[in-house]
Design a protein around this motif. Structure first.
Motif, short mmCIF file in Angstrom:
data_model
loop_
_atom_site.label_atom_id
_atom_site.label_comp_id
_atom_site.label_asym_id
_atom_site.label_seq_id
_atom_site.Cartn_x
_atom_site.Cartn_y
_atom_site.Cartn_z
N TYR A 29 0.85 -1.18 0.00
CA TYR A 29 0.00 0.00 0.00
C TYR A 29 0.89 1.24 0.00
CZ TYR A 29 -3.66 -3.12 1.83
OH TYR A 29 -4.56 -4.13 2.01
N VAL A 30 0.27 2.38 -0.24
CA VAL A 30 0.92 3.66 -0.03
C VAL A 30 0.08 4.39 1.02
CG1 VAL A 30 -0.27 4.83 -1.94
CG2 VAL A 30 1.91 5.69 -1.15
N GLN A 31 0.76 5.00 2.00
CA GLN A 31 0.06 5.73 3.04
C GLN A 31 0.11 7.22 2.71
OE1 GLN A 31 1.18 4.94 7.09
NE2 GLN A 31 -0.91 5.44 7.69
N CYS A 32 -1.06 7.80 2.62
CA CYS A 32 -1.19 9.20 2.24
C CYS A 32 -0.63 10.11 3.34
CB CYS A 32 -2.66 9.53 1.97
SG CYS A 32 -2.94 11.24 1.52
N PRO A 33 0.25 11.05 2.99
CA PRO A 33 0.76 11.97 4.00
C PRO A 33 -0.29 13.01 4.42
CG PRO A 33 1.67 12.50 1.84
CD PRO A 33 0.88 11.24 1.68
N ALA A 34 -1.33 13.22 3.65
CA ALA A 34 -2.34 14.22 3.98
C ALA A 34 -3.43 13.67 4.90
CB ALA A 34 -2.98 14.77 2.71
N CYS A 35 -3.96 12.47 4.58
CA CYS A 35 -5.08 11.93 5.37
C CYS A 35 -4.71 10.66 6.14
CB CYS A 35 -6.29 11.66 4.48
SG CYS A 35 -6.13 10.26 3.35
N ALA A 36 -3.52 10.13 5.93
CA ALA A 36 -2.98 8.95 6.61
C ALA A 36 -3.68 7.64 6.23
CB ALA A 36 -2.98 9.13 8.13
N LYS A 37 -4.58 7.66 5.25
CA LYS A 37 -5.24 6.44 4.82
C LYS A 37 -4.40 5.69 3.80
CE LYS A 37 -9.85 7.66 6.04
NZ LYS A 37 -11.14 7.07 6.03
N LEU A 38 -4.71 4.41 3.64
CA LEU A 38 -3.98 3.57 2.70
C LEU A 38 -4.67 3.57 1.35
CD1 LEU A 38 -3.29 0.48 4.98
CD2 LEU A 38 -1.74 2.36 4.46
N SER A 39 -3.86 3.53 0.30
CA SER A 39 -4.35 3.33 -1.07
C SER A 39 -3.64 2.11 -1.63
CB SER A 39 -4.07 4.55 -1.94
OG SER A 39 -4.86 5.65 -1.55
N PHE A 40 -4.30 1.45 -2.57
CA PHE A 40 -3.78 0.22 -3.16
C PHE A 40 -4.05 0.27 -4.66
CE2 PHE A 40 -4.27 -4.21 -4.50
CZ PHE A 40 -3.14 -4.79 -3.95
N PRO A 41 -3.02 -0.13 -5.43
CA PRO A 41 -1.68 -0.60 -5.06
C PRO A 41 -0.77 0.56 -4.70
CG PRO A 41 -1.91 -0.64 -7.43
CD PRO A 41 -3.26 -0.23 -6.88
N ALA A 42 0.44 0.22 -4.31
CA ALA A 42 1.38 1.24 -3.83
C ALA A 42 1.79 2.22 -4.92
CB ALA A 42 2.62 0.57 -3.24
N VAL A 44 -0.22 3.67 -7.10
CA VAL A 44 -1.37 4.44 -7.53
C VAL A 44 -0.96 5.91 -7.66
CG1 VAL A 44 -2.27 4.85 -5.20
CG2 VAL A 44 -3.84 4.77 -7.12
N PRO A 45 -1.49 6.66 -8.65
CA PRO A 45 -1.03 8.03 -8.87
C PRO A 45 -1.56 9.07 -7.89
CG PRO A 45 -2.67 7.45 -10.50
CD PRO A 45 -2.37 6.20 -9.70
N GLY A 46 -2.54 8.73 -7.07
CA GLY A 46 -3.07 9.68 -6.11
C GLY A 46 -3.91 8.97 -5.07
N CYS A 47 -4.12 9.63 -3.95
CA CYS A 47 -4.91 9.06 -2.86
C CYS A 47 -6.37 8.93 -3.28
CB CYS A 47 -4.79 9.93 -1.61
SG CYS A 47 -5.79 9.32 -0.22
N GLY A 48 -6.91 7.74 -3.13
CA GLY A 48 -8.30 7.49 -3.46
C GLY A 48 -9.27 8.05 -2.44
N HIS A 49 -8.76 8.49 -1.30
CA HIS A 49 -9.61 9.03 -0.24
C HIS A 49 -9.71 10.55 -0.30
CE1 HIS A 49 -9.71 5.03 1.56
NE2 HIS A 49 -8.41 4.99 1.35
N CYS A 50 -8.56 11.23 -0.44
CA CYS A 50 -8.57 12.70 -0.39
C CYS A 50 -8.02 13.37 -1.65
CB CYS A 50 -7.81 13.19 0.84
SG CYS A 50 -6.01 13.05 0.70
N GLY A 51 -7.44 12.60 -2.56
CA GLY A 51 -6.94 13.16 -3.81
C GLY A 51 -5.51 13.66 -3.77
N ASP A 52 -4.83 13.54 -2.63
CA ASP A 52 -3.44 13.98 -2.54
C ASP A 52 -2.61 13.29 -3.63
OD1 ASP A 52 -1.41 15.35 -0.52
OD2 ASP A 52 -0.51 13.45 -1.17
N PRO A 53 -1.65 13.99 -4.27
CA PRO A 53 -0.85 13.38 -5.33
C PRO A 53 0.17 12.34 -4.85
CG PRO A 53 -0.13 15.63 -4.93
CD PRO A 53 -1.36 15.42 -4.11
N LEU A 54 0.31 12.15 -3.56
CA LEU A 54 1.17 11.11 -2.96
C LEU A 54 2.64 11.25 -3.31
CD1 LEU A 54 -1.16 8.00 -3.50
CD2 LEU A 54 -0.88 9.38 -1.43
N GLN A 55 3.11 12.47 -3.55
CA GLN A 55 4.51 12.68 -3.89
C GLN A 55 5.46 12.32 -2.76
OE1 GLN A 55 4.66 16.70 -5.29
NE2 GLN A 55 3.73 16.18 -7.24
#
Length: 143
Positions: A29-42, A44-55
């Protein structure tokens, strides 16, 4: 079929890796630095919860497991090389994320909505590659 698949390569290395026991899988997974939620797969181009670009996001591993939401027996191969009949299902894996997975049981009578599943590595016949299959959490192996 061997139970210990250390030394084998994952069919989809951006989705999962072999756990220390040589049989179970860990999801990436990737953990979003903005909302701390997980997105899958690692990857992914952006957070599926808040839209953060996950840079500045960190990749994290979690045990491959989930809750079965629904399932169906496939009689037509949906993927190249997928033997039929096969059971596939929607599985809630983490933070509300739902993924489709192949479930390694002999028939639907072994399943029920809401049951816990775990991801295991299954060796592919053609090479030293493993793929992901889900089994009931209480079960020891794949069918």
């Amino acid at each position: 079929m061997t139970d210990d698949l250390r030394g084998f390569r994952p069919q989809h290395p951006s989705l999962y890796q072999l756990a220390a026991d040589g049989r179970s899988l860990e999801f990436l997974y990737v953990q979003c630095p903005a909302c701390a939620k997980l997105s899958f797969p690692a990857n992914v181009p952006g957070c599926g919860h808040c839209g953060d670009p996950l840079q500045d996001a960190q990749t994290v591993t979690r045990p491959g497991a989930g809750t079965l939401l629904e399932f169906v027996t496939l009689h037509v191969p949906l993927l190249p090389g997928l033997q039929t009949p096969r059971i596939a299902g929607d599985i809630r894996i983490a933070d509300g994320l739902v993924e489709e997975g192949v479930i390694a049981v002999s028939d639907e009578s072994q399943l029920h909505v809401g049951m816990q599943l775990r991801a295991v590595a299954v060796a592919q016949a053609s090479a030293e590659i493993f793929d992901c299959r889900f089994v009931p959490a209480q079960a020891g192996g794949a069918a």
